[in-house]
Write a protein that holds these residues in place. Structure first.
Motif: not given
Length: 829
Positions: A589-596
């Motif tokens: 979730f955090v990575l998809s939110h950051l496009d990372a």
């Protein structure tokens, strides 16, 4: 003013013969002696009476003017002095054969040779008084009989009503000439007055009144005054068949003195006659003022009925519009094209195309089972509630509205938090109405109606019902909403459908996909506000039982079953429990939110991102799987902070909130827990290995002896802790949010704060033990006061002594710990 009737001019009077017939049967006209005749009205009105000499008499001639002419005299022209002159000019014989002088000439037989001195017109009553001079050999009765015989032989019919006939009679009393606002009617009130202040009047019987007033026309009823009535002067009510009969009787008999022989008493009785209206406006007003217990509730019911008839269809229309507005905007092709063009990168090259702006795709991928289950329940015909519960920030609202109901046509969202946070009933009504589109809503009228009810209660002892309670207003709002939803659900029916012959209830039961969905968010937000919760739950139960709509409750309170069971006692609740997501899902979730995601960008950018996200797994482990905390951390990382700094900010903020709400703010809000109890939980969880406490162990603590379970439930409701269950029974006590464990540890790490609060706990425990010793000593004192020492009480006394000894030992221990803490706090710089 001598004039002779002519048959060639324009006639306003009609007679069956072309020329009058005299009393002796010969044709021709012998007019009376008219002398210097004047038509007077204003002068007589000013004096009130017609002056009559010794050898003079008065005849009243009726039906020479329209009886309804009085509307003109009491209208806009009522204050114009020359009104009678104006009417005289209109009635000029050259213009219309309606001159009162000509009528009087035709009414009086010419062979009498009377000298007419004055004609006083009465436009209001449709007649005229004629004063004449008597001859020595003719009496008034002979003149009256001659005139009646002449009018019987030569009838005169007025121009405004050919059916009527002009009538005349002798005036026996003293007529009162007035221009008051008194409309002639068929009912007369005859008052019996003395002839002088020193004398007394006699009350005439019905027989006497009948013989005196029957010659003027048919009487329908005579009502004498009740014998026990204290009203003075005495009176009788006479009701004639026609108003013109009453007019003749009043003008001829007003002021008449009844002699002793006729039943008027020794000194005689004088008549005072006035018109009596059958239904009086002032009687209605008096009845209303004298019966407020009946009138005020009736007016309130009438207003409520009118309001329902006029405004309820309008309100239902607006609620329907509110329900359908979201779906119509989604189906609008113009709006869809605008959204599509706005999302294209070619139109806005600087914008980054992003279908999931919050990056919740990873969360929804993990919760596809719950989403599919919820969608399946919405297609079943079962009558039941759907409850989705979980802590704040677990994504309940987003899961329902953005995923499960994304393709559903019609939705109604009711947020209990907005309604219950409103101050006052008026604000609550306004917010509830706004959420469903219920308008017009006159919430401000409720305050005014409350004042009216308060005044009515002081006057009649009970409320009038002008103001409606919050309960009644909410019922009306949600009842109209239910009507609108049923109307929307049935709009899809077509005559060509196979099941068109079904009733509405059968159709709704067979087509659950057509029912709107009601989403009740923040249910049990304020459990103490029973009015809103009870009415909302009752309304929701009615919707599901009637198959009008599906109802989904979103709540953070695990005790939702109790209020819902009252509404649907025989139904099973379908529940979905949403907890925190797993660490792996939280990381995605955090990575998809950051496009990372891995593979984006070149090697240098990936290295930089890896450096920035170093320690991300540890930070996610500290925050747990709470979506709101993870999203806040992602925002802080986007702003340029490291994951450690973002998590530290979250922990610091959580620790400050806990300190403010549960420790420092207890005295001002007076919650169901004490600061000592809250600190005991915080310290115990912070020092535990896995962050969990046994539920039974907490209840056995000395500080939770009194109302321990209620205190823990209150702390769970306030979201400081969460209570885990095992096979339906409470088993564990955990932090309300995963990040709270780190916040608890940070608070405990503050030695000064810990020392102060530990001292408060020890002081509280010492006080509890002292209270216990006091009770034990009181019982020992009672037992010691007995006259003899019974051996049966030996075990009880020994038990009390052991309790006193145990409590004293605890006191010594607590005082020792308290002294050590005090000494430690004094050494701090």
């Amino acid at each position: 003013m001598r004039s002779t009737p002519s048959s060639k001019g324009p006639l306003a009077l009609w007679s069956p013969t072309r020329s009058p017939i005299s009393a002796n049967g010969s044709r021709g006209w012998r007019p009376p002696l008219w002398g210097r005749l004047t038509i007077r009205c204003t002068s007589s009105i000013r004096s009130g009476h017609i002056s009559v000499g010794e050898n003079e008499g008065i005849i009243y001639v009726n039906n020479i003017f329209p009886h309804r002419l009085q509307w003109l005299l009491r209208g806009p022209l009522s204050h114009i002095q020359p009104l009678e002159g104006f009417l005289t000019r209109v009635n000029n014989p050259e213009l219309a054969a309606a001159d009162p002088t000509r009528i009087v000439q035709r009414a009086f037989p010419g062979e009498l040779g009377l000298e007419i001195k004055e004609v006083v017109t009465r436009y209001k009553e449709g007649g005229a008084f004629v004063k004449y001079a008597l001859k020595s050999d003719i009496s008034n009765e002979i003149i009256q009989d001659a005139i009646k015989e002449h009018l019987k032989t030569n009838p005169i019919r007025p121009w405004f009503n050919p059916i009527l006939k002009v009538d005349a009679d002798l005036v026996r009393g003293t007529p009162w000439i007035e221009d008051l606002y008194r409309i002639p009617s068929q009912t007369l009130k005859v008052e019996f007055l003395p002839t002088s202040p020193d004398n007394s009047a006699a009350e005439l019987t019905q027989e006497s009144l009948y013989s005196m007033f029957r010659p003027y026309g048919k009487l329908l009823d005579i009502q004498t005054q009740p014998s026990d009535s204290k009203v003075e002067p005495r009176y009788a009510i006479l009701r004639f068949e026609r108003p013109r009969f009453a007019v003749m009787a009043r003008n001829c008999m007003h002021g008449f003195i009844v002699s002793e022989e006729a039943g008027g008493g020794k000194s005689g009785t004088r008549f005072k006659i006035n018109y009596e209206r059958k239904i009086k406006l002032f009687m209605i007003k008096d009845w209303i003022l004298n019966h407020p217990r009946l009138v005020i509730p009736a007016i309130a019911a009438l207003i409520a009925t009118i309001t329902v008839i006029i405004f309820d269809p309008i309100r239902t229309f607006f609620v329907t519009l509110k329900i359908k507005s979201s779906y119509q905007s989604e189906e609008n092709p113009v709006l869809q094209w605008v959204r599509k063009q706005a999302s294209k990168a070619s139109m806005f090259p600087f914008a980054k195309r992003k279908s999931d702006p919050r990056g919740l795709a990873a969360i929804w991928d993990d919760r596809q089972t719950e989403i599919a289950q919820l969608r399946a329940w919405l297609t079943e015909t079962a009558e039941t509630f759907i409850v989705i519960h979980g802590p704040r920030g677990s994504g309940k609202r987003e899961l329902v509205l953005e995923q499960a109901l994304k393709e559903h046509k019609y939705k109604v969202i009711i947020d209990c938090k907005q309604i219950q946070d409103a101050r006052g009933d008026t604000a609550k009504i306004s917010r509830a109405a706004a959420q469903v589109g219920y308008r017009p809503i006159f919430s401000w009228m409720n305050s005014i109606s409350s004042f009216i009810d308060l005044a009515a209660q002081g006057m009649i002892g009970t409320k009038a019902g002008f103001s409606e309670t919050l309960d009644a207003q909410l019922s009306k709002i949600w009842q109209n909403t239910g009507v609108a939803m049923k109307r929307v659900a049935l709009e899809g029916r077509r005559k060509e459908d196979k099941d068109f012959n079904m009733s509405e209830d059968e159709y709704l039961e067979a087509h659950p996909e057509m029912r709107p969905v009601v989403v009740i968010d923040n249910y049990l937000y304020d459990a103490d506000d029973s009015v809103v919760l009870d009415k909302l739950t009752e309304w929701a139960a009615g919707l599901t039982s009637a198959n009008i709509a599906h109802v989904i409750f979103l709540t953070t309170d695990t005790s939702f079953a109790k209020p819902l069971s009252k509404a649907l006692p025989n139904q099973v609740f379908r529940t979905i429990a949403l907890g925190d997501c797993s660490l792996e899902v939280g990381r995605r979730f955090v990575l998809s939110h950051l496009d990372a995601e891995a593979g984006d960008g070149d090697d240098e950018q990936n290295a930089k991102r890896k450096e920035t996200l170093r320690g991300l797994d540890y930070c996610i482990k500290v925050l747990g799987g709470r979506v709101t905390d993870l999203e806040f951390m992602a925002h802080r990382i986007e702003a340029g902070e490291t994951p450690e700094a973002a998590v530290d900010r979250i922990i610091e903020q959580s620790a400050s909130e806990i300190l403010k709400i549960f420790i420092l703010g207890t005295e001002s809000v007076a919650p169901q827990w004490t600061r000592e109890q809250a600190w005991y939980i915080i310290k115990s969880i912070a020092n535990s290995k896995d962050g969990n406490l046994l539920y039974s162990k907490v209840l056995l603590g000395d500080i939770f002896k009194d109302n321990g379970e209620a205190t823990l439930r209150a702390l769970e409701q306030a979201e400081l802790i969460s209570i885990g269950t095992d096979k339906g029974f409470p088993r564990y006590v955990k932090p309300g949010k995963p990040v709270y464990r780190a916040a608890f540890q940070r608070l405990v790490a503050n030695k000064t704060l810990q020392g102060r609060l530990d001292l408060l706990i020890l002081s509280k425990l010492i006080g509890n033990e002292n209270s216990s010793i006091t009770k034990y000593e009181e019982e020992l004192r009672v037992l010691g006061s007995l006259p003899k020492y019974p051996w049966e009480l030996t075990s009880r006394i020994e038990w009390l002594l052991r309790k006193v000894h145990g409590s004293q030992a605890k006191i010594l221990k607590y005082e020792s710990e308290s002294a050590a803490l005090s000494k430690s706090l004094q050494k701090e710089n």
